[in-house]
Design an enzyme around this catalytic site. Structure first.
Site, short mmCIF file in Angstrom:
data_model
loop_
_atom_site.label_atom_id
_atom_site.label_comp_id
_atom_site.label_asym_id
_atom_site.label_seq_id
_atom_site.Cartn_x
_atom_site.Cartn_y
_atom_site.Cartn_z
N LYS A 18 0.84 -1.21 0.00
CA LYS A 18 0.00 0.00 0.00
C LYS A 18 0.87 1.26 0.00
O LYS A 18 0.35 2.37 -0.02
CB LYS A 18 -0.95 0.00 1.19
CG LYS A 18 -1.94 -1.16 1.13
CD LYS A 18 -3.29 -0.85 1.73
CE LYS A 18 -4.25 -2.00 1.42
NZ LYS A 18 -5.54 -1.91 1.97
N LYS A 78 -7.62 -8.69 -8.24
CA LYS A 78 -8.80 -9.29 -7.62
C LYS A 78 -9.98 -8.32 -7.59
O LYS A 78 -9.77 -7.10 -7.56
CB LYS A 78 -8.46 -9.77 -6.20
CG LYS A 78 -8.30 -8.69 -5.17
CD LYS A 78 -8.28 -9.29 -3.77
CE LYS A 78 -8.47 -8.17 -2.75
NZ LYS A 78 -9.08 -8.51 -1.52
N LYS A 111 -13.95 -4.51 -3.06
CA LYS A 111 -14.97 -3.51 -2.70
C LYS A 111 -14.50 -2.10 -3.01
O LYS A 111 -15.26 -1.27 -3.47
CB LYS A 111 -15.26 -3.57 -1.20
CG LYS A 111 -15.99 -4.79 -0.72
CD LYS A 111 -16.36 -4.59 0.74
CE LYS A 111 -15.79 -5.65 1.64
NZ LYS A 111 -14.51 -5.35 2.26
N1 AQP Z 1 -11.81 -11.19 -5.18
C1 AQP Z 1 -11.85 -12.02 -4.15
N2 AQP Z 1 -11.86 -13.37 -4.34
C2 AQP Z 1 -11.91 -14.22 -3.28
N3 AQP Z 1 -11.98 -13.80 -2.00
C3 AQP Z 1 -11.99 -12.48 -1.77
N4 AQP Z 1 -12.05 -11.75 -0.63
C4 AQP Z 1 -12.03 -10.43 -0.95
N5 AQP Z 1 -11.96 -10.28 -2.27
C5 AQP Z 1 -11.93 -11.52 -2.82
C6 AQP Z 1 -12.15 -12.33 0.71
O1 AQP Z 1 -13.20 -11.66 1.39
C7 AQP Z 1 -12.85 -11.39 2.73
C8 AQP Z 1 -13.03 -9.89 2.89
O2 AQP Z 1 -12.18 -9.31 3.68
P1 AQP Z 1 -12.14 -7.73 3.85
O3 AQP Z 1 -13.38 -7.07 3.43
O4 AQP Z 1 -11.78 -7.52 5.27
O5 AQP Z 1 -10.97 -7.23 2.95
P2 AQP Z 1 -10.45 -7.51 1.52
O6 AQP Z 1 -9.88 -8.87 1.39
O7 AQP Z 1 -9.54 -6.38 1.25
O8 AQP Z 1 -11.76 -7.43 0.61
P3 AQP Z 1 -12.09 -6.41 -0.52
O9 AQP Z 1 -13.44 -6.70 -1.04
O10 AQP Z 1 -10.98 -6.32 -1.50
O11 AQP Z 1 -12.22 -5.07 0.30
P4 AQP Z 1 -11.43 -3.69 0.20
O12 AQP Z 1 -11.56 -3.24 -1.20
O13 AQP Z 1 -12.16 -2.80 1.16
O14 AQP Z 1 -10.02 -3.93 0.60
C9 AQP Z 1 -11.45 -11.95 2.93
O15 AQP Z 1 -11.55 -13.23 3.53
C10 AQP Z 1 -10.90 -12.06 1.53
O16 AQP Z 1 -9.96 -13.13 1.37
#
Ligand code: AQP
Length: 327
Positions: free
Chosen positions: A115, A192, A195
């Site tokens: 990051k 990936k 969100k």
């Molecule tokens: N694209 C993905 N494919 C499979 N698993 C995914 N996860 C997230 N994106 C994918 C899994 O969802 C959980 C969410 O964890 P989080 O919301 O705490 O953070 P993250 O992994 O950073 O998810 P996002 O959606 O990408 O959120 P932002 O954009 O806010 O950072 C985890 O178990 C992750 O493995």
């Protein structure tokens, strides 16, 4: 106390709603593991603060996220569902663990490095994550590949604490049996789905059928016509993964079924499968979100259950490290 293994997992209430990847990589597994495990699932609102979201948005999104989790099959009777910030022992333990964490050790966390630095909060993120897990004496944590390093740090900190102050923490293991599918962004299948990226490359769990169809139809595909998995076909590979997850059919079976057919038919089927997957989720969500008082009750009951365990652990920690008990 339950004899089932304790599993802990969290998700950040960021973005518009949860996205397809969150469901595939995390929440559907949560829903499936509730009978055999004593599950603690939390909305990581303190972790979400590292992105300094709009206050009203974070508040609203946290309540909405509960409704989404319930709609996706998380059951607040069998599992303990709560908001991280409702259990003040998380940041309290994080402080204690932070005092046992080397600056260099924390600096080596690749997620922080990727990051490109940022706030002290972001730097501290893995230590808070260690506290989230250790405070509940969790046996297992369902994690993706990207979280492996953070789990290692958690285990190191638990071991370090136990060696210095006496046996206090259970050493958590990675939860086995979780499929490792990663869903990629529809517009850029080399990264990936996320969100925080959003846009037309992200399928929200609450997207209406028309929107889902439009997003899948405009998904970036690759040159050629063949529907098969290949390194140089990240777009088609991603859509095959999505179809496989939605239908329960293995990827090779799908490759056979689409042999000789074009991308058009394939994409139409992917869109339909996603719409079908989320139709019942959308319906249940509408029922839950209409009753915010009930969602607050779910969170309050979950926090009370979580606090029981967290306070017990923290009382021991306070005593072991030598903090004078208040009278
Ligand atoms: N694209 C993905 N494919 C499979 N698993 C995914 N996860 C997230 N994106 C994918 C899994 O969802 C959980 C969410 O964890 P989080 O919301 O705490 O953070 P993250 O992994 O950073 O998810 P996002 O959606 O990408 O959120 P932002 O954009 O806010 O950072 C985890 O178990 C992750 O493995």
């Amino acid at each position: 106390m339950s004899s089932r293994p304790r599993v802990l997992s969290g998700i950040r209430p960021t973005g518009e709603s949860f996205q397809l990847g969150n469901y595939v990589g995390a929440v559907r597994h949560w829903a499936a593991m509730q009978d055999e495990n004593d599950c603690f699932f939390f909305l990581a609102d303190l972790h979400a603060l590292t992105e300094t979201p709009e206050p009203a948005k974070l508040r609203g999104r946290t309540r909405q996220a509960v409704a989404e989790l319930l709609a996706m099959g998380v059951d607040p009777v069998r599992s303990t569902v709560f908001a991280q910030s409702h259990v003040a022992e998380h940041p309290e333990l994080a402080w204690v663990l932070g005092c046992l964490t080397g600056f260099g050790e924390a600096s080596r966390m690749t997620q922080f490095k990727e990051k490109g630095g940022g706030s002290v909060g972001l730097f501290y993120y893995p230590v808070l994550q260690a506290a989230d897990i250790l405070i509940y004496q969790a046996n297992a944590v369902p994690i993706g590949e990207d979280q492996r390093q953070h789990l290692e740090l958690t285990r190191d900190l638990a071991q370090r604490f136990n060696a210095r102050y006496g046996d206090t923490f259970v050493l958590p293991a990675a939860y086995e049996g979780r499929a490792g599918e990663r869903i990629k962004d529809l517009q850029d299948p080399t990264r990936k789905m996320s969100k925080s990226i959003g846009g037309t490359g992200t399928i929200w769990v609450l997207d209406d059928p028309k929107t889902v169809t439009k997003k899948v139809r405009s998904a970036v595909t690759d040159t050629g016509r063949e529907v098969r998995v290949a390194d140089d076909k990240p777009g088609i590979t991603n859509l095959l993964t999505i179809l496989s997850v939605c239908t329960g059919k293995a990827v090779p079976e799908l490759e056979d079924a689409y042999a000789g057919k074009g991308y058009g038919d394939f994409k139409a089927d992917v869109a339909e499968a996603v719409v079908e997957l989320f139709a019942p989720v959308r319906e249940r969500y509408a029922g839950f979100i209409d009753d915010p008082a009930e969602l607050d009750r779910v969170l309050a009951a979950g926090a009370a259950r979580a606090r029981e365990v967290a306070v017990r652990t923290m009382t021991t920690v306070r005593e072991r490290v030598g903090l004078l008990a208040p009278t």
